[in-house]
Design a protein around this motif. Structure first.
Motif, PDB file in Angstrom:
ATOM      1  N   VAL A  72     -11.636  -1.366  -6.681  1.00  0.00           N
ATOM      2  CA  VAL A  72     -12.669  -2.566  -6.570  1.00  0.00           C
ATOM      3  C   VAL A  72     -12.651  -2.263  -4.929  1.00  0.00           C
ATOM      4  O   VAL A  72     -11.683  -1.437  -4.267  1.00  0.00           O
ATOM      5  N   ASP A  73     -13.462  -3.190  -4.285  1.00  0.00           N
ATOM      6  CA  ASP A  73     -13.224  -3.329  -2.748  1.00  0.00           C
ATOM      7  C   ASP A  73     -13.055  -4.708  -2.413  1.00  0.00           C
ATOM      8  O   ASP A  73     -12.642  -5.526  -3.311  1.00  0.00           O
ATOM      9  N   SER A  74     -12.899  -5.180  -1.357  1.00  0.00           N
ATOM     10  CA  SER A  74     -12.367  -6.480  -0.910  1.00  0.00           C
ATOM     11  C   SER A  74     -13.466  -7.599  -1.217  1.00  0.00           C
ATOM     12  O   SER A  74     -12.875  -8.589  -1.111  1.00  0.00           O
ATOM     13  N   ALA A  75     -14.776  -7.241  -1.478  1.00  0.00           N
ATOM     14  CA  ALA A  75     -15.665  -8.446  -1.857  1.00  0.00           C
ATOM     15  C   ALA A  75     -15.237  -8.951  -3.092  1.00  0.00           C
ATOM     16  O   ALA A  75     -15.703 -10.040  -3.407  1.00  0.00           O
ATOM     17  N   SER A  76     -14.434  -8.261  -3.936  1.00  0.00           N
ATOM     18  CA  SER A  76     -13.846  -8.889  -5.133  1.00  0.00           C
ATOM     19  C   SER A  76     -12.733 -10.098  -4.747  1.00  0.00           C
ATOM     20  O   SER A  76     -12.417 -10.601  -5.866  1.00  0.00           O
ATOM     21  N   ASP A  77     -12.474 -10.285  -3.647  1.00  0.00           N
ATOM     22  CA  ASP A  77     -11.124 -11.134  -3.230  1.00  0.00           C
ATOM     23  C   ASP A  77     -10.037 -10.573  -3.491  1.00  0.00           C
ATOM     24  O   ASP A  77      -9.022 -11.279  -3.703  1.00  0.00           O
ATOM     25  N   TYR A  78      -9.827  -9.311  -3.806  1.00  0.00           N
ATOM     26  CA  TYR A  78      -8.547  -8.563  -4.537  1.00  0.00           C
ATOM     27  C   TYR A  78      -7.424  -9.095  -3.440  1.00  0.00           C
ATOM     28  O   TYR A  78      -6.260  -9.291  -3.812  1.00  0.00           O
ATOM     29  N   TYR A  79      -7.664  -8.967  -2.174  1.00  0.00           N
ATOM     30  CA  TYR A  79      -6.463  -8.908  -1.373  1.00  0.00           C
ATOM     31  C   TYR A  79      -5.965 -10.429  -1.026  1.00  0.00           C
ATOM     32  O   TYR A  79      -5.044 -10.502  -0.482  1.00  0.00           O
ATOM     33  N   ASN A  80      -6.702 -11.350  -1.396  1.00  0.00           N
ATOM     34  CA  ASN A  80      -6.361 -12.517  -1.391  1.00  0.00           C
ATOM     35  C   ASN A  80      -5.750 -13.181  -2.743  1.00  0.00           C
ATOM     36  O   ASN A  80      -5.543 -14.469  -2.906  1.00  0.00           O
ATOM     37  N   GLN A  81      -5.487 -12.411  -3.581  1.00  0.00           N
ATOM     38  CA  GLN A  81      -5.059 -12.615  -4.964  1.00  0.00           C
ATOM     39  C   GLN A  81      -3.793 -12.026  -5.337  1.00  0.00           C
ATOM     40  O   GLN A  81      -3.566 -10.730  -4.647  1.00  0.00           O
ATOM     41  N   ASP A  82      -2.729 -12.722  -5.937  1.00  0.00           N
ATOM     42  CA  ASP A  82      -1.497 -12.026  -6.064  1.00  0.00           C
ATOM     43  C   ASP A  82      -1.731 -11.254  -7.393  1.00  0.00           C
ATOM     44  O   ASP A  82      -1.162 -11.521  -8.521  1.00  0.00           O
ATOM     45  N   ILE A  83      -2.130  -9.827  -7.242  1.00  0.00           N
ATOM     46  CA  ILE A  83      -2.590  -9.033  -8.521  1.00  0.00           C
ATOM     47  C   ILE A  83      -1.411  -7.789  -8.456  1.00  0.00           C
ATOM     48  O   ILE A  83      -1.296  -7.134  -7.534  1.00  0.00           O
ATOM     49  N   GLN A  84      -0.577  -7.940  -9.456  1.00  0.00           N
ATOM     50  CA  GLN A  84       0.440  -6.709  -9.655  1.00  0.00           C
ATOM     51  C   GLN A  84      -0.061  -5.984 -10.896  1.00  0.00           C
ATOM     52  O   GLN A  84       0.314  -6.424 -12.131  1.00  0.00           O
ATOM     53  N   LEU A  85      -1.225  -5.019 -10.874  1.00  0.00           N
ATOM     54  CA  LEU A  85      -1.520  -4.297 -12.109  1.00  0.00           C
ATOM     55  C   LEU A  85      -1.721  -2.797 -11.719  1.00  0.00           C
ATOM     56  O   LEU A  85      -2.614  -2.323 -10.762  1.00  0.00           O
ATOM     57  N   GLU A  86      -0.692  -2.001 -12.554  1.00  0.00           N
ATOM     58  CA  GLU A  86      -0.516  -0.653 -12.131  1.00  0.00           C
ATOM     59  C   GLU A  86      -1.946  -0.018 -12.641  1.00  0.00           C
ATOM     60  O   GLU A  86      -2.303  -0.010 -13.333  1.00  0.00           O
ATOM     61  N   GLY A  87      -2.438   0.930 -11.532  1.00  0.00           N
ATOM     62  CA  GLY A  87      -3.822   1.688 -11.773  1.00  0.00           C
ATOM     63  C   GLY A  87      -4.854   0.918 -11.404  1.00  0.00           C
ATOM     64  O   GLY A  87      -5.955   1.308 -11.529  1.00  0.00           O
ATOM     65  N   LEU A  88      -4.629  -0.127 -10.824  1.00  0.00           N
ATOM     66  CA  LEU A  88      -5.804  -0.910  -9.931  1.00  0.00           C
ATOM     67  C   LEU A  88      -5.713  -0.635  -8.491  1.00  0.00           C
ATOM     68  O   LEU A  88      -4.618  -1.085  -7.881  1.00  0.00           O
ATOM     69  N   TYR A  89      -6.713  -0.172  -7.798  1.00  0.00           N
ATOM     70  CA  TYR A  89      -6.554  -0.033  -6.529  1.00  0.00           C
ATOM     71  C   TYR A  89      -7.696  -0.658  -5.764  1.00  0.00           C
ATOM     72  O   TYR A  89      -8.776  -1.222  -6.569  1.00  0.00           O
ATOM     73  N   ALA A  90      -7.663  -1.013  -4.709  1.00  0.00           N
ATOM     74  CA  ALA A  90      -8.744  -1.589  -3.855  1.00  0.00           C
ATOM     75  C   ALA A  90      -8.729  -1.000  -2.401  1.00  0.00           C
ATOM     76  O   ALA A  90      -7.841  -0.298  -1.942  1.00  0.00           O
ATOM     77  N   ILE A  91     -10.065  -1.145  -1.804  1.00  0.00           N
ATOM     78  CA  ILE A  91     -10.253  -0.598  -0.400  1.00  0.00           C
ATOM     79  C   ILE A  91     -10.907  -1.894   0.303  1.00  0.00           C
ATOM     80  O   ILE A  91     -11.967  -2.420  -0.253  1.00  0.00           O
TER      81      ILE A  91
END
Length: 285
Positions: A7-26
């Motif tokens: 995913v990218d940062s528009a998903s709010d990924y970096y502001n969530q505490d996500i620990q899921l192997e195989g899920l990456y972000a840019i």
């Protein structure tokens, strides 16, 4: 076939505490003058909001191509054979095209899904894809499961400051001035039907009426406990609190995520804005 999800940062990924192997972000980029900041990595939502309060001219840009290429190389080194991307919709960003280019450059198998929006619908689709791949489902089944949910979704955006839209070139100064005098609140939305392009939904006279109009439309769409909701604001805590109370009253059994609007979008809609998303729950069985 071992598949990574990105995913990218528009998903709010970096502001969530996500620990899921195989899920990456840019991260995407927030541009201030000649300076570029990586969204939610080098600059926070609060910092972007403060710049907007000071009426700084901000822009957004897709991720740095070299960073995507480096990420894809790392994904390959982690043992993955393919990338499955769930980026910000192609209706408002060229991020997907950049990811395709990076895949070609790094000789990585690539597929994608357009969620026709951003924010938590994007994130939920990516997390669901990761979980479904882990269960052994193939790409076509995963895309169908995501499509079934996204076909029953919508994202509403209610800007508070028409002058901000005018400064960003999304509304003429005359229209902004007239709209301000008349206290017009435009309701914008994007979904599968708009192909991820932000379209006008309605025009009302007050923020209260705008929120009520959106909630009525959600009820007409059949939103119930089988859906999830996301409510976000751009430095509008009082309006956020009132809107959350209304959503809980009308949809008492529907899970609601309440947070800040991601900067990729807030830069374009301005301080005081409210956004609401709904989506049918993705079948993870």
């Amino acid at each position: 076939m071992k598949i990574a999800v990105i995913v990218d940062s528009a998903s709010d990924y970096y502001n969530q505490d996500i620990q899921l192997e195989g899920l990456y972000a840019i991260p995407l980029q927030i541009i201030e003058g000649e300076e570029a900041h990586l969204e939610s990595v080098e600059i926070s939502n609060d910092q972007v909001n403060n710049l907007m309060i000071r009426e700084k001219e901000l822009k957004t840009s897709l991720p740095v191509l070299g960073m995507i290429e480096d990420l894809f190389k790392n994904i390959k080194e982690d043992g993955y054979d393919q990338v499955f991307a769930v980026p910000i919709t192609t209706g408002i960003s060229g991020t997907l095209d950049a990811m395709r280019s990076a895949a070609l450059f790094t000789d990585m198998r690539f597929d994608s899904f357009d969620c026709f929006t951003a924010m938590h619908i994007e994130l939920d689709c990516a997390i669901a894809a990761r979980k479904l791949f882990d269960k052994g489902y193939n790409v076509e089944i995963v895309k169908q499961r995501l499509s079934d949910a996204v076909s029953n979704s919508d994202t509403y955006i209610i800007p508070n400051d028409l002058a901000h839209l005018a400064r960003g070139g999304r509304l003429s100064p005359m229209a902004a001035k007239l709209g301000g005098l008349l206290k017009i609140k435009p309701i914008l939305h994007l979904n599968k039907d708009t192909e991820g392009i932000i379209d006008p939904f309605a025009k009302v006279r007050t923020m209260t009426k705008a929120i009520d109009t959106v909630i009525d439309d959600m009820e007409n769409a059949g939103v119930d406990e089988t859906y999830t909701l996301t409510l976000v604001d751009v430095n509008a805590p009082e309006e956020l609190e009132k809107t959350e109370a209304k959503l809980k009253e009308r949809f008492p059994n529907t899970p609601i995520t309440v947070t800040q609007l991601i900067s990729t979008v807030s830069v374009h809609v301005g301080i005081g804005s409210i956004a609401i998303q709904y989506m049918k729950n993705i079948d993870l069985s």
